[in-house]
Design an enzyme around this catalytic site. Structure first.
Site, mmCIF file in Angstrom:
data_model
loop_
_atom_site.group_PDB
_atom_site.id
_atom_site.type_symbol
_atom_site.label_atom_id
_atom_site.label_comp_id
_atom_site.label_asym_id
_atom_site.label_seq_id
_atom_site.Cartn_x
_atom_site.Cartn_y
_atom_site.Cartn_z
ATOM 1 C CB THR A 13 -0.890 0.038 1.249
ATOM 2 O OG1 THR A 13 -0.021 -0.008 2.396
ATOM 3 C CG2 THR A 13 -1.830 -1.140 1.310
ATOM 4 C CD GLU A 62 -5.352 -1.772 1.258
ATOM 5 O OE1 GLU A 62 -5.521 -1.113 0.213
ATOM 6 O OE2 GLU A 62 -4.831 -1.311 2.287
ATOM 7 C CD1 TRP A 108 -17.054 14.950 11.059
ATOM 8 C CD2 TRP A 108 -17.490 13.269 9.645
ATOM 9 N NE1 TRP A 108 -16.753 13.770 11.698
ATOM 10 C CE2 TRP A 108 -17.014 12.731 10.857
ATOM 11 C CE3 TRP A 108 -17.819 12.410 8.599
ATOM 12 C CZ2 TRP A 108 -16.861 11.361 11.047
ATOM 13 C CZ3 TRP A 108 -17.674 11.044 8.799
ATOM 14 C CH2 TRP A 108 -17.198 10.524 10.014
ATOM 15 C CE LYS A 125 -13.125 13.576 12.516
ATOM 16 N NZ LYS A 125 -11.703 13.292 12.343
HETATM 17 P P1 AMP Z 1 -4.346 3.033 -3.109
HETATM 18 O O1 AMP Z 1 -4.390 1.786 -2.343
HETATM 19 O O2 AMP Z 1 -3.021 3.714 -3.056
HETATM 20 O O3 AMP Z 1 -4.811 2.849 -4.511
HETATM 21 O O4 AMP Z 1 -5.333 4.074 -2.421
HETATM 22 C C1 AMP Z 1 -6.691 3.766 -2.237
HETATM 23 C C2 AMP Z 1 -7.416 4.985 -1.770
HETATM 24 O O5 AMP Z 1 -7.443 5.996 -2.800
HETATM 25 C C3 AMP Z 1 -8.865 4.766 -1.452
HETATM 26 O O6 AMP Z 1 -9.054 4.185 -0.184
HETATM 27 C C4 AMP Z 1 -9.427 6.175 -1.549
HETATM 28 O O7 AMP Z 1 -9.157 6.932 -0.385
HETATM 29 C C5 AMP Z 1 -8.629 6.774 -2.677
HETATM 30 N N1 AMP Z 1 -9.401 6.693 -3.921
HETATM 31 C C6 AMP Z 1 -9.312 5.778 -4.903
HETATM 32 N N2 AMP Z 1 -10.174 6.059 -5.906
HETATM 33 C C7 AMP Z 1 -10.842 7.187 -5.537
HETATM 34 C C8 AMP Z 1 -11.874 7.989 -6.129
HETATM 35 N N3 AMP Z 1 -12.376 7.728 -7.339
HETATM 36 N N4 AMP Z 1 -12.324 9.042 -5.419
HETATM 37 C C9 AMP Z 1 -11.822 9.357 -4.209
HETATM 38 N N5 AMP Z 1 -10.846 8.649 -3.613
HETATM 39 C C10 AMP Z 1 -10.355 7.575 -4.261
#
Ligand code: AMP
Length: 552
Positions: free
Chosen positions: A189, A334, A454, A449
């Site tokens: 991640t 994930e 929020w 917050k």
């Molecule tokens: P990663 O594992 O680095 O791909 O990050 C995943 C995270 O990216 C998610 O839990 C979201 O917080 C953010 N994310 C992915 N796609 C979107 C989207 N279309 N809009 C807003 N946040 C997103």
């Protein structure tokens, strides 16, 4: 024992089956790569499959045992694709490493994964030389190039040449069959908070994800498409495109290291690309370049944008000015990564254009294979009314069960139990409407917050991005003595634009409640991004948490 066993063939869902299928049924379809060496390389699925077998033979010759991890530090290209299949297809684990992480973090990841072989593009030779003393598990260093581009000398002991390794093998080797739950790939991640965590994909999860991904309610990739994955292969396997494209026999175009607007546009045009996928920041560069030169797309029709919220203003520009179909999608490392995509349902055809647009701006609905729900602080399900926001949970065939190194059902499991079902907490805050459309309102850590209420940083950023003078914007929480937190807007202006803070803040009038309008604007030349191109809000919070707000 099942009540009555079905009597159908059983074939394990294996990653090698995808490439074998492509070689057999779309053997002459091209795989085009812009390489680090500077050339544009053309090959076919038949060739890629043959060379992937040679990769497997070479790994065996190096003594890399089944189940061992082979790390890759590489751009999107045909050699990386050969490694994806040669490593996983032979029963080893392909560990894609994000080269944009800090060197220290990369070393930590390689040690955690215990990579035995490391394959890397020429770009990353200096980085690997620097890391080598800190990563003792690596026994073999493979530079992904030909003899002519090998360095005259290197501090790496017995640096191997990828093309020579392959040339030494005859390709007379058959893809083995093994349990479909065997580990195939490993991706950490992004680690915007804490240390990165390893997500270990299986053959089964990868193939099922690809099946879901090509469907029309997902990416809708078919044999007539020419697909250019802008998302790097080191970030959640380029969102699975290297598995989905061979599955349907689509031509693949790899951009290599050049991801700027001009290079991407040129490649899309010259290779007649029809479909692409990437994060919003990539599109910022492309749009700026194309607008400056008055360019258009002659073949590109569809794009999936995700990884971070796609600003509505960007979606509108791509649709109205460039004629693209924009599919907003949400996912995570994930979740392999596809979770939701914002396609409309049949019943939405009668909606007016603006109402349809509002739906398409959401993160979308799940495809079969993934399910989601929202819960409150006590893990109680919340209503699907499109208004109530809660913690977003997911489960499904390609959702992580536990991180690498964590015990099954161990106390370190992040999972949440809802009505006896095991769900993965995404860390995102979202609403779901009655039709199942999910909308991310924030990351739990990014929510502002104010006086216990929020404020969504994404909403504020989307409004700011719609202002003609704004190139990029971030909204973060800033400490406030009375309200605890108040929103601060940090803005990068478009070249030549010099709006005042007051002018930008007035732009929020009527778009959000008055108390949600940011208290101040800070202008900067550039915003920090994570290694995967997302806004690095943690760094911004560190810098601006105590920014002095007007009136405080
Ligand atoms: P990663 O594992 O680095 O791909 O990050 C995943 C995270 O990216 C998610 O839990 C979201 O917080 C953010 N994310 C992915 N796609 C979107 C989207 N279309 N809009 C807003 N946040 C997103």
């Amino acid at each position: 024992m099942p009540i009555l066993s079905g009597q159908m063939m059983q074939m394990p869902l294996s990653i090698s089956s995808l490439l074998r299928h492509a070689a057999r049924h779309a053997g002459d379809v091209e795989v085009v790569s812009r390489r680090v060496e500077g050339d544009l390389h053309r090959t076919t699925y038949v060739e890629v499959e043959r060379r992937a077998r040679q990769v497997a033979q070479a790994l065996a010759r190096l003594g890399c045992a089944l189940g061992e991890r082979v790390g890759t530090l590489a751009w999107n290209g045909h050699r990386h694709l050969e490694l994806f299949y040669g490593i996983s297809g032979s029963g080893r684990v392909c560990h894609t490493i994000n080269p944009r992480l800090h060197a220290e973090q990369i070393a930590w990841i390689i040690n955690h994964a215990q990579d035995r072989v490391l394959c890397f593009d020429l770009t990353f030779l200096p980085l690997v030389e620097q890391l080598a003393p800190q990563i003792p598990s690596v026994a073999h260093w493979v530079l992904m190039t030909d003899r002519g581009h090998m360095p005259a000398s290197s501090s790496l002991e017995s640096l191997l040449c990828y093309e020579e390794l392959l040339a030494a093998e005859d390709g007379h080797w058959a893809w083995p069959e093994f349990d479909e739950n065997t580990a195939s790939g490993l991706c950490y991640t992004s680690g915007t908070t804490g240390m990165p965590k390893g997500v270990l994909y299986s053959h089964r999860s990868t193939v099922l994800h690809a099946l879901g991904q090509v469907s029309v309610d997902a990416m809708g990739i078919g044999s007539r498409d020419v697909v250019l994955p802008v998302t790097p292969m080191f970030h959640v396997n380029a969102w699975g495109v290297p598995f989905a494209a061979p599955m349907v026999g689509a031509k693949l175009v790899f951009p290599g290291p050049r991801l700027d607007g001009a290079s991407l546009h040129e490649l899309m045009e010259s290779e007649r690309v029809t479909f692409t996928a990437g994060v919003p920041t990539v599109w910022l560069g492309l749009i700026t370049h194309m607008k400056k030169l008055g360019l258009s797309f002659s073949t590109l029709r569809r794009t999936v944008i995700g990884g971070a919220a796609c600003p509505p203003a960007m979606m509108r520009t791509l649709e109205d000015d460039f004629g693209l179909e924009v599919i907003h999608a949400w996912g995570m490392t994930e979740t392999s990564p596809l979770g939701t995509l914002a396609h409309l349902k049949a019943k939405h055809a009668s909606l007016d254009a603006e109402a349809r647009r509002l739906l398409q701006q959401k993160q979308g609905k799940v495809i079969y294979g993934v399910d989601l729900t929202i819960v409150d602080a006590n893990d109680q399900p919340l209503p699907w009314d499109g208004r109530t926001a809660g913690q977003l949970l997911v489960r499904g065939h390609w959702v992580v069960d536990r991180y690498l190194g964590a015990a099954k059902n161990g106390s370190d499991s992040p999972h949440v139990d809802v009505a006896g079902e095991r769900w993965f907490p995404t860390g995102d805050v979202a609403t779901i409407d009655a039709d199942g459309y999910m909308q991310i309102t924030d990351r739990s850590k990014d929510v502002i917050k104010s006086g216990g209420e929020w404020i969504s940083s994404i909403v504020l950023e989307n409004i700011a991005m719609a202002h003609p003078a704004v190139h990029e914007a971030a909204a973060i929480a800033c400490h406030h003595p009375k309200w605890d937190e108040r929103p601060l807007l940090i803005v990068v202006c478009k070249p030549g634009a010099e709006p005042s803070a007051q002018e930008l803040l007035r732009f929020f009038d009527g778009k959000v409640a008055a108390w949600q309008v940011p208290d101040d604007v800070v202008f900067v030349d550039e915003l920090p991004h994570t290694a995967t191109g997302k806004l690095l809000k943690m760094a911004l919070r560190d810098t601006y948490r105590d920014h002095r707000l007007p009136g405080v």
